[in-house]
Design a protein around this motif. Sequence first.
Motif, PDB file in Angstrom:
ATOM      1  N   GLU A 150       0.725  -1.428   0.345  1.00 56.13           N
ATOM      2  CA  GLU A 150      -0.079  -0.056   0.025  1.00 56.13           C
ATOM      3  C   GLU A 150       1.021   1.256   0.164  1.00 56.13           C
ATOM      4  OE1 GLU A 150      -3.896   0.591   2.478  1.00 56.13           O
ATOM      5  OE2 GLU A 150      -3.062  -1.355   3.476  1.00 56.13           O
ATOM      6  N   LEU A 151       2.017   1.657   0.985  1.00 51.99           N
ATOM      7  CA  LEU A 151       2.648   2.506   0.622  1.00 51.99           C
ATOM      8  C   LEU A 151       3.298   2.491  -0.774  1.00 51.99           C
ATOM      9  CD1 LEU A 151       3.990   4.586   2.263  1.00 51.99           C
ATOM     10  CD2 LEU A 151       5.667   2.975   2.995  1.00 51.99           C
ATOM     11  N   LEU A 152       3.765   1.626  -0.931  1.00 53.08           N
ATOM     12  CA  LEU A 152       4.523   2.090  -2.518  1.00 53.08           C
ATOM     13  C   LEU A 152       3.906   2.526  -3.885  1.00 53.08           C
ATOM     14  CD1 LEU A 152       7.099  -1.468  -2.715  1.00 53.08           C
ATOM     15  CD2 LEU A 152       7.140   1.538  -2.799  1.00 53.08           C
ATOM     16  N   THR A 153       2.439   2.191  -3.039  1.00 53.50           N
ATOM     17  CA  THR A 153       1.723   2.040  -3.847  1.00 53.50           C
ATOM     18  C   THR A 153       1.192   3.634  -3.926  1.00 53.50           C
ATOM     19  OG1 THR A 153       0.480  -0.240  -4.682  1.00 53.50           O
ATOM     20  CG2 THR A 153      -0.936   1.918  -5.523  1.00 53.50           C
ATOM     21  N   ALA A 154       0.504   4.484  -3.115  1.00 50.79           N
ATOM     22  CA  ALA A 154       0.954   5.524  -2.511  1.00 50.79           C
ATOM     23  C   ALA A 154       2.084   7.198  -3.420  1.00 50.79           C
ATOM     24  CB  ALA A 154       0.788   6.210  -1.403  1.00 50.79           C
ATOM     25  N   LEU A 155       3.467   6.117  -3.194  1.00 54.97           N
ATOM     26  CA  LEU A 155       4.113   6.614  -3.116  1.00 54.97           C
ATOM     27  C   LEU A 155       4.270   6.765  -4.575  1.00 54.97           C
ATOM     28  CD1 LEU A 155       6.708   5.860  -0.596  1.00 54.97           C
ATOM     29  CD2 LEU A 155       5.621   7.801  -0.243  1.00 54.97           C
ATOM     30  N   GLU A 163      14.969  -2.113  -5.034  1.00 57.82           N
ATOM     31  CA  GLU A 163      15.528  -2.997  -3.821  1.00 57.82           C
ATOM     32  C   GLU A 163      14.293  -3.035  -3.211  1.00 57.82           C
ATOM     33  OE1 GLU A 163      17.658  -0.604  -1.287  1.00 57.82           O
ATOM     34  OE2 GLU A 163      19.371  -0.252  -2.264  1.00 57.82           O
ATOM     35  N   LEU A 164      13.114  -3.085  -3.889  1.00 61.96           N
ATOM     36  CA  LEU A 164      11.874  -3.552  -2.837  1.00 61.96           C
ATOM     37  C   LEU A 164      11.758  -4.392  -4.138  1.00 61.96           C
ATOM     38  CD1 LEU A 164      10.807  -0.418  -1.689  1.00 61.96           C
ATOM     39  CD2 LEU A 164      11.595  -2.342   0.055  1.00 61.96           C
ATOM     40  N   GLY A 165      11.842  -4.505  -5.826  1.00 66.86           N
ATOM     41  CA  GLY A 165      12.001  -5.362  -6.511  1.00 66.86           C
ATOM     42  C   GLY A 165      10.056  -4.452  -7.152  1.00 66.86           C
ATOM     43  N   TYR A 166       9.811  -3.357  -7.099  1.00 66.30           N
ATOM     44  CA  TYR A 166       8.054  -3.115  -7.811  1.00 66.30           C
ATOM     45  C   TYR A 166       8.771  -3.326  -9.133  1.00 66.30           C
ATOM     46  CZ  TYR A 166       4.557  -0.274  -7.541  1.00 66.30           C
ATOM     47  OH  TYR A 166       3.477   0.551  -8.215  1.00 66.30           O
ATOM     48  N   ARG A 167       7.982  -4.394 -10.024  1.00 65.59           N
ATOM     49  CA  ARG A 167       8.507  -3.602 -11.192  1.00 65.59           C
ATOM     50  C   ARG A 167       7.423  -3.210 -12.256  1.00 65.59           C
ATOM     51  NH1 ARG A 167      11.118  -8.372  -9.678  1.00 65.59           N
ATOM     52  NH2 ARG A 167      13.232  -8.678 -10.808  1.00 65.59           N
ATOM     53  N   ASN A 168       6.288  -2.371 -11.855  1.00 68.48           N
ATOM     54  CA  ASN A 168       5.821  -2.348 -12.196  1.00 68.48           C
ATOM     55  C   ASN A 168       5.946  -0.941 -13.297  1.00 68.48           C
ATOM     56  OD1 ASN A 168       4.078   0.308 -12.169  1.00 68.48           O
ATOM     57  ND2 ASN A 168       2.130  -0.211 -11.555  1.00 68.48           N
TER      58      ASN A 168
END
Length: 310
Positions: free
Chosen positions: A85-90, A130-135
């Motif tokens: 949720e935090l990553l999506t908001a950021l 680092e967080l592996g966010y592949r959007n």
Amino acid sequence: RAQAETLQDATFWWAVAERTQQLRDVLPVTDLATVLDALVSATCRHTDLMKKLTREFIDDADKMSFMEVAVVANAYGKFNCFSSELLTALVQQAKQLLAASGNSVHQPSVGGEDTIDPQSLAVLAKALAELGYRNCTIWRVINSKTVELVDTLAFATMSDLLVAFVKLRQEFVADERFWGIVATKVPGSRMTSLCPAFFALSQLHVSHPQLRQVFVAEIFRGLEETPAPSIPVPFGAAIGLWEGQRGTISENQSLPPFTADPLASRLLDPWSPLGAAGKGAVVDPVATLKEHATETGDIIVEWAEEASLV
């Protein structure tokens, strides 16, 4: 102030984290981001604080500047604390700020216009990697902004961005002009940025002969300027066993006579049990051994227990 002075007192920073946890409801999001950045600098990982601040950042993400978005993402990435949720908001806030910034870089705000700090762009990209966010959407936006700001990006920042794309296997699209400008930034760069960037270019399958040549030339130059390591001193020389080194052979040390080599004899001479008076003495071979033949013709040698000196 403690962060600026690189204070490394773990007790102090833990107390700061505890106090922040108590006051999180009344502190503005800007102050919370500042505290997190200081904790990262001090390597103080307070997972309970990170967990509780997640809700604060989600609720106030729309009030954060691009730099604060990057700082918060970097803290959660460095401390390996993941919140979808935090990553999506950021990421949502970052996309809006990137879209509103045009091609301007970080400067004092004029007329309320949002601007982008190139270093913050690299910090955000590294944190997402680092967080592996592949959007793919955010990576395409970062790609586009990198190309727009290529003239103002330092080579180290460019290297961090390219490495982040490679880490998550994201496509990076740029034209010949972009790579040509990157080539002009290579000379004088440090090896810590050159080598990762060169690897990233190979993984991105960038075909630009001029860029490749300037990279190879600069890496070779860096290797040539690297001071050669000092030759290790052999142990024998270090303790003075060899002539011309740090000392001379100790007169109190004896070496076993493994061979009849002249060097070994010379080394053993001072420790001879005969002493100086016995140097001219010879051993009587008749008195020291007896030989007799067996019935089969074999020769048996019997040595005397003590050698007599003549």
